[in-house]
Design an enzyme around this catalytic site. Sequence first.
Site, PDB file in Angstrom:
ATOM      1  CB  CYS A   1      -0.940  -0.020   1.189  1.00 62.19           C
ATOM      2  SG  CYS A   1      -1.965  -1.511   1.222  1.00 62.19           S
TER       3      CYS A   1
ATOM      4  CE  LYS B   1      -5.501   4.351   2.205  1.00 64.06           C
ATOM      5  NZ  LYS B   1      -4.600   5.508   2.363  1.00 64.06           N
TER       6      LYS B   1
ATOM      7  CG  PHE C   1       0.251  -5.888   4.500  1.00 67.35           C
ATOM      8  CD1 PHE C   1      -0.162  -5.091   5.550  1.00 67.35           C
ATOM      9  CD2 PHE C   1      -0.664  -6.787   3.957  1.00 67.35           C
ATOM     10  CE1 PHE C   1      -1.457  -5.167   6.063  1.00 67.35           C
ATOM     11  CE2 PHE C   1      -1.958  -6.875   4.458  1.00 67.35           C
ATOM     12  CZ  PHE C   1      -2.350  -6.069   5.508  1.00 67.35           C
TER      13      PHE C   1
ATOM     14  CD  GLU D   1      -1.375   7.670   9.025  1.00 66.74           C
ATOM     15  OE1 GLU D   1      -0.937   8.314   8.054  1.00 66.74           O
ATOM     16  OE2 GLU D   1      -2.367   6.914   8.946  1.00 66.74           O
TER      17      GLU D   1
ATOM     18  CG  HIS E   1      -6.387   0.874   1.528  1.00 71.83           C
ATOM     19  ND1 HIS E   1      -5.489   1.441   0.644  1.00 71.83           N
ATOM     20  CD2 HIS E   1      -5.622   0.291   2.504  1.00 71.83           C
ATOM     21  CE1 HIS E   1      -4.262   1.221   1.053  1.00 71.83           C
ATOM     22  NE2 HIS E   1      -4.321   0.527   2.182  1.00 71.83           N
TER      23      HIS E   1
ATOM     24  CG  HIS F   1      -1.752   4.465   5.106  1.00 71.02           C
ATOM     25  ND1 HIS F   1      -1.760   4.308   3.733  1.00 71.02           N
ATOM     26  CD2 HIS F   1      -1.782   3.207   5.622  1.00 71.02           C
ATOM     27  CE1 HIS F   1      -1.799   3.030   3.433  1.00 71.02           C
ATOM     28  NE2 HIS F   1      -1.812   2.335   4.563  1.00 71.02           N
TER      29      HIS F   1
END
Length: 414
Positions: free
Chosen positions: A165, A338, A402, A317, A343, A306
């Site tokens: 991502c 998002k 990831f 975050e 996402h 994010h």
Amino acid sequence: MSRERIVITGIGVVSPFGDGIVPFWEAVKNGKNGIDKISLFDASELNCQVAAECKGFDPTLYMDPKEAKRSDRYTHFAVAASKLAMQDAGLETGVNITPERFGVIIGSGVGGMDTIEKQSRAFVERGPRRVSPFMIPNLLANMSSGVVAIALGAKGVNFSVVSACATGTHAIGEALLHLQAGREDVILAGGSEAAVTPLSFAGFCAMKAMATNFNDEPQRASRPFDADRCGFVMGEGSGVLVLERYEHAVARGAHIYCEIAGYGATCDAYHITSPDIEGRGLSQCLVRTLEDAKVSLDSIDYINAHGTSTPYNDKFETAAIHKVFGEHAKKLMVSSTKSMTGHMLGAAGAIEAAVCAKVIEDGIVPPTINYENPDPECDLDYVPNVAREHQVNVAISTNLGFGGHNGAILFKKI
């Protein structure tokens, strides 16, 4: 040694709100929600049954029908976004750009997932002779860059980034480095993803990463930083930016959205899926980005976070932003688009970079929608539910992937 100044002169978007930056930006700044029940396949047996799909997208508007038929959906999106970006920038290969100094760096976190699933089914049900000769090219995560280059005659640097991502952010950052070094005049950079597929959803559901509490209320499912967040909602689409040397852009009289001035990338080296619980990797990434752009902490006005709507990401975050910005963190506007787009995995960073460019140009900060119940551990100004008019001179976009990948880009008003 002085570096080349790099600017954004074109934006191409394929999103749940349609094709092009205009419908996308109108939707996002007005808090429109692109999430609905899945229509691409029967999701009745899955725990998560909602997504942000690009409904009605027609690849033959951008590709020859025969070529479109033998290409994966993620490549369709990339070609469309690239052509829209070129049109927006007023660029034409061989006319106002030299092919040998024109590059493409477009990544995908997953690649040709639709191809993988369909061809695996053909192999199992009908045998090896029914596997398409286009299977291998179509599933490769680098193929979008290759096909775009062929379509547009771009003969400069060409490769893809695959960092889950964080892919879109890293693709733009790597393009920035090539341009700053003076190797190219223009690079198309961004990400593309089309992973709204049965197997992909089954895998993410098995990880317990996706929102499962809102199948009957899909538009409430993505709720970054809200206390009732329960997982991410997958989206699909593509974002591609035209990055150009400032002198090249000025010489041809280009419209300039903003300058792209800093890039940072780090790894948590912590866990294959969970962010570092102390936010150290993202913190270091933000520090690198600020140092690269040579700007002060208190000059930052806005962060497009994010903000995946997962319990861990949003909490950690927020902690990383506090860690880096200290008292200034409370003065920052932080939103997650998002909440509207879902996402988009490898395309997320590119789509969100487009948001930052428009924020700086228009002086409108998009909201985090579905923000209803504050979480004490997420205590920043998330621009809840309604956009805000505010002149933004410096913005940052952050993305995590990831594998512990972190990426951040800094944008400045010209």
